[in-house]
Design an enzyme around this catalytic site. Structure first.
Site, short mmCIF file in Angstrom:
data_model
loop_
_atom_site.label_atom_id
_atom_site.label_comp_id
_atom_site.label_asym_id
_atom_site.label_seq_id
_atom_site.Cartn_x
_atom_site.Cartn_y
_atom_site.Cartn_z
N SER A 266 0.83 -1.21 0.00
CA SER A 266 0.00 0.00 0.00
C SER A 266 0.86 1.25 0.00
CB SER A 266 -0.85 0.05 1.27
OG SER A 266 -1.64 -1.08 1.40
N HIS B 100 -1.24 -3.02 -7.19
CA HIS B 100 -1.95 -2.64 -5.98
C HIS B 100 -3.44 -2.86 -6.17
CE1 HIS B 100 -3.15 0.62 -2.88
NE2 HIS B 100 -3.00 -0.55 -2.29
N GLU C 233 -3.79 -0.57 -9.35
CA GLU C 233 -2.72 0.35 -9.74
C GLU C 233 -1.51 -0.48 -10.19
OE1 GLU C 233 -2.79 4.35 -7.24
OE2 GLU C 233 -2.94 2.64 -5.89
N ASN D 74 -3.79 5.86 -2.38
CA ASN D 74 -3.52 6.03 -0.95
C ASN D 74 -2.92 7.41 -0.62
OD1 ASN D 74 -4.65 3.70 -0.09
ND2 ASN D 74 -2.76 2.52 -0.07
N1 CAA Z 1 -15.26 -10.34 -0.38
C1 CAA Z 1 -15.89 -10.65 -1.51
N2 CAA Z 1 -17.05 -10.09 -1.88
C2 CAA Z 1 -17.62 -9.21 -1.05
C3 CAA Z 1 -17.01 -8.83 0.16
C4 CAA Z 1 -15.78 -9.45 0.50
N3 CAA Z 1 -15.12 -9.13 1.61
N4 CAA Z 1 -17.80 -7.92 0.75
C5 CAA Z 1 -18.86 -7.74 -0.05
N5 CAA Z 1 -18.75 -8.51 -1.14
C6 CAA Z 1 -19.69 -8.59 -2.27
C7 CAA Z 1 -21.03 -9.11 -1.81
O1 CAA Z 1 -21.09 -10.52 -1.88
C8 CAA Z 1 -21.96 -8.45 -2.81
O2 CAA Z 1 -21.95 -9.21 -4.00
P1 CAA Z 1 -23.26 -9.27 -4.97
O3 CAA Z 1 -23.48 -7.89 -5.50
O4 CAA Z 1 -22.84 -10.26 -5.99
O5 CAA Z 1 -24.40 -9.74 -4.10
C9 CAA Z 1 -21.30 -7.11 -3.13
O6 CAA Z 1 -19.93 -7.26 -2.74
C10 CAA Z 1 -21.92 -5.96 -2.36
O7 CAA Z 1 -21.85 -6.32 -0.98
P2 CAA Z 1 -23.00 -6.02 0.07
O8 CAA Z 1 -24.32 -5.91 -0.62
O9 CAA Z 1 -22.91 -6.99 1.19
O10 CAA Z 1 -22.57 -4.69 0.75
P3 CAA Z 1 -22.35 -3.26 0.17
O11 CAA Z 1 -23.24 -2.96 -0.98
O12 CAA Z 1 -22.41 -2.42 1.38
O13 CAA Z 1 -20.86 -3.29 -0.39
C11 CAA Z 1 -18.53 -2.99 -0.15
C12 CAA Z 1 -19.78 -3.72 0.36
C13 CAA Z 1 -18.28 -3.39 -1.61
C14 CAA Z 1 -17.39 -3.45 0.73
C15 CAA Z 1 -18.79 -1.44 -0.07
O14 CAA Z 1 -19.18 -1.11 1.24
C16 CAA Z 1 -17.58 -0.63 -0.46
O15 CAA Z 1 -17.31 -0.42 -1.64
N6 CAA Z 1 -16.85 -0.10 0.56
C17 CAA Z 1 -15.64 0.71 0.33
C18 CAA Z 1 -14.49 -0.19 0.01
C19 CAA Z 1 -13.23 0.59 -0.21
O16 CAA Z 1 -13.15 1.80 -0.16
N7 CAA Z 1 -12.16 -0.17 -0.48
C20 CAA Z 1 -10.83 0.38 -0.63
C21 CAA Z 1 -10.08 0.23 0.67
S1 CAA Z 1 -8.49 0.99 0.61
C22 CAA Z 1 -7.54 -0.16 -0.15
O17 CAA Z 1 -7.94 -1.25 -0.44
C23 CAA Z 1 -6.13 0.25 -0.43
C24 CAA Z 1 -5.11 0.07 0.60
O18 CAA Z 1 -3.92 -0.04 0.25
C25 CAA Z 1 -5.41 0.08 2.06
P1 NAD Z 2 -3.14 -9.66 6.42
O1 NAD Z 2 -2.50 -9.48 7.73
O2 NAD Z 2 -4.59 -9.94 6.32
O3 NAD Z 2 -2.41 -10.88 5.62
C1 NAD Z 2 -1.03 -11.01 5.47
C2 NAD Z 2 -0.75 -12.50 5.40
O4 NAD Z 2 0.59 -12.71 4.95
C3 NAD Z 2 -0.87 -13.19 6.77
O5 NAD Z 2 -1.80 -14.24 6.65
C4 NAD Z 2 0.55 -13.72 7.03
O6 NAD Z 2 0.58 -14.98 7.66
C5 NAD Z 2 1.09 -13.83 5.63
N1 NAD Z 2 2.55 -13.84 5.54
C6 NAD Z 2 3.44 -13.16 6.30
N2 NAD Z 2 4.70 -13.42 5.86
C7 NAD Z 2 4.57 -14.27 4.83
C8 NAD Z 2 5.50 -14.88 3.94
N3 NAD Z 2 6.81 -14.68 4.06
N4 NAD Z 2 5.01 -15.69 2.95
C9 NAD Z 2 3.66 -15.87 2.83
N5 NAD Z 2 2.75 -15.33 3.65
C10 NAD Z 2 3.21 -14.52 4.62
O7 NAD Z 2 -2.74 -8.38 5.56
P2 NAD Z 2 -3.47 -7.78 4.26
O8 NAD Z 2 -4.46 -6.78 4.70
O9 NAD Z 2 -3.88 -8.90 3.37
O10 NAD Z 2 -2.27 -6.95 3.62
C11 NAD Z 2 -1.28 -7.59 2.84
C12 NAD Z 2 -0.60 -6.55 1.97
O11 NAD Z 2 -1.57 -5.93 1.11
C13 NAD Z 2 0.10 -5.42 2.74
O12 NAD Z 2 1.25 -5.04 2.02
C14 NAD Z 2 -0.95 -4.31 2.69
O13 NAD Z 2 -0.39 -3.02 2.84
C15 NAD Z 2 -1.53 -4.51 1.31
N6 NAD Z 2 -2.89 -3.99 1.10
C16 NAD Z 2 -3.82 -4.10 2.11
C17 NAD Z 2 -5.12 -3.62 1.88
C18 NAD Z 2 -6.18 -3.74 2.93
O14 NAD Z 2 -7.26 -3.12 2.78
N7 NAD Z 2 -5.99 -4.48 4.01
C19 NAD Z 2 -5.45 -3.06 0.63
C20 NAD Z 2 -4.47 -2.99 -0.37
C21 NAD Z 2 -3.19 -3.44 -0.12
#
Ligand code: CAA
Ligand code: NAD
Length: 296
Positions: free
Chosen positions: A119, A140, A152, A190
């Protein structure tokens, strides 16, 4: 270069989704975890999602069986030797990622493309732990991977254009929309999202509003699908804390600094949805705000 076999490192929140999407798009997929319990847990979450799709009539039992047949798990890094693309989704820790890529570099063929789902970490710094600078990129994905459309594709100054093209083609075949970004901490999304979700914590710390009202504000006022505090629980507070520290180290700007409340919650083991408690308490259905956080 055509990507036929995909390796995935880590079967956690992201790795399980990345493996599912690879297998669903017809690729032989091998996902590696560090122990059998975690591997079983990750594969079970994929099974659950596939079973739900069949229940809803969105996939046939034959399609479900085909995805399962494409997907295997392993505990051995050596088993990834014949992968064309390896996507890493392990803990957001540079030293651990570098060590893993360094070991994998000696196992996989020179043509294989290595990708990190990081991330916030530098792709260039990870690439330096291998001898394949031209074939090292960022891929990503977004959470939840099976649902979110964007990936990405991150290139470093050393990435060969052919590797970017192969990655873009892979992402497209996997049913996602690629955007290309250069290697800067947080890339495009991000860079913009992390200060926003951290600011939601600061707003809570400063007593601007309650947990529910901060979330409702962004859901109903800006049409976000979930409020920022719910999103933090969803992403994982441990992962967000790593990301904030890495981005703060990179930019030295307050907007990326982890708020003390986030640090305290991680210290307490409150990682959000995955641990059962974060800004909300997930032992209740529906989850209830964790008002103990703000002493009210
Ligand atoms: N895994 C797989 N599928 C999932 C799921 C999961 N964890 N959660 C929900 N779904 C599916 C559901 O099964 C449903 O599928 P259908 O349309 O086929 O029935 C669909 O997604 C919609 O789900 P829900 O109706 O239960 O719920 P919702 O409409 O509230 O949507 C959500 C759920 C898609 C998670 C929505 O709330 C959402 O888009 N949230 C924002 C997510 C977001 O911003 N993600 C980015 C995070 S940041 C990141 O990822 C980057 C990083 O590096 C940290
Ligand atoms: P998580 O903690 O759910 O999963 C990480 C997994 O990696 C754990 O199950 C751990 O046992 C495993 N692991 C650790 N070392 C390992 C190795 N050497 N070989 C194989 N498996 C190993 O974390 P996450 O949320 O899935 O995040 C994973 C990566 O994805 C991070 O770099 C995070 O920044 C990135 N990411 C996270 C999100 C999010 O929403 N959580 C979104 C985009 C990107």
């Amino acid at each position: 270069m055509e990507i036929r076999k995909v390796g995935v490192l880590g079967c956690g929140l992201m790795g399980s989704g990345i493996a599912q999407v690879a297998a669903q798009s017809g690729h032989a997929t091998l996902v590696r975890e560090v122990n059998q319990g975690l591997l079983d847990k990750g594969l079970a979450s994929i099974d659950k999602f596939l079973a739900k799709s069949v229940e809803k009539g969105k996939a046939t039992p034959e399609q479900q069986a085909a995805v399962k047949a494409n997907l295997k798990g392993t505990l051995k890094l050596e088993d990834l030797a014949d992968c064309d693309l390896v996507i890493e989704a392990i803990v957001e820790d540079l030293a651990v990622k570098r060590e893993t890529f360094g070991a994998l570099d000696k196992i996989c063929g020179p043509e294989a493309i290595f990708a990190s789902n990081t991330s916030s970490l530098s792709i260039t710094e990870m690439m330096r732990s291998t001898n394949r600078p031209g074939r090292f990129i960022g891929l990503h994905f977004f959470n939840p991977v099976p649902v979110m459309k964007l990936v990405e594709v991150v290139r470093t100054v050393a990435t060969e254009p052919a590797a970017v093209d192969a990655a873009v083609a892979y992402v497209t075949r996997a049913g996602k929309t690629p955007i290309v970004a250069n290697d800067a901490s947080g890339f495009i999304v991000n860079r913009l999202l992390v200060p926003f979700i951290l600011d939601a914590i600061r707003a809570l710390e400063e007593g601007v509003g309650s947990i529910q009202d901060i979330d409702a504000g962004m859901r109903l006022g800006c049409n976000h699908p979930m409020g920022p505090l719910t999103l933090l629980d969803f992403v994982g507070l441990d992962t967000t804390y790593y990301i904030a520290n890495i981005m703060f180290d990179e930019f030295r700007e307050k907007r990326f600094a982890p708020p003390p409340l986030l640090k305290r919650m991680v210290q307490a083991g409150w990682y959000g949805k995955k641990s059962g408690k974060g800004f909300y308490d997930y032992s209740k259905e529906p989850p209830v705000p964790n008002n103990a956080l703000v002493g009210r």
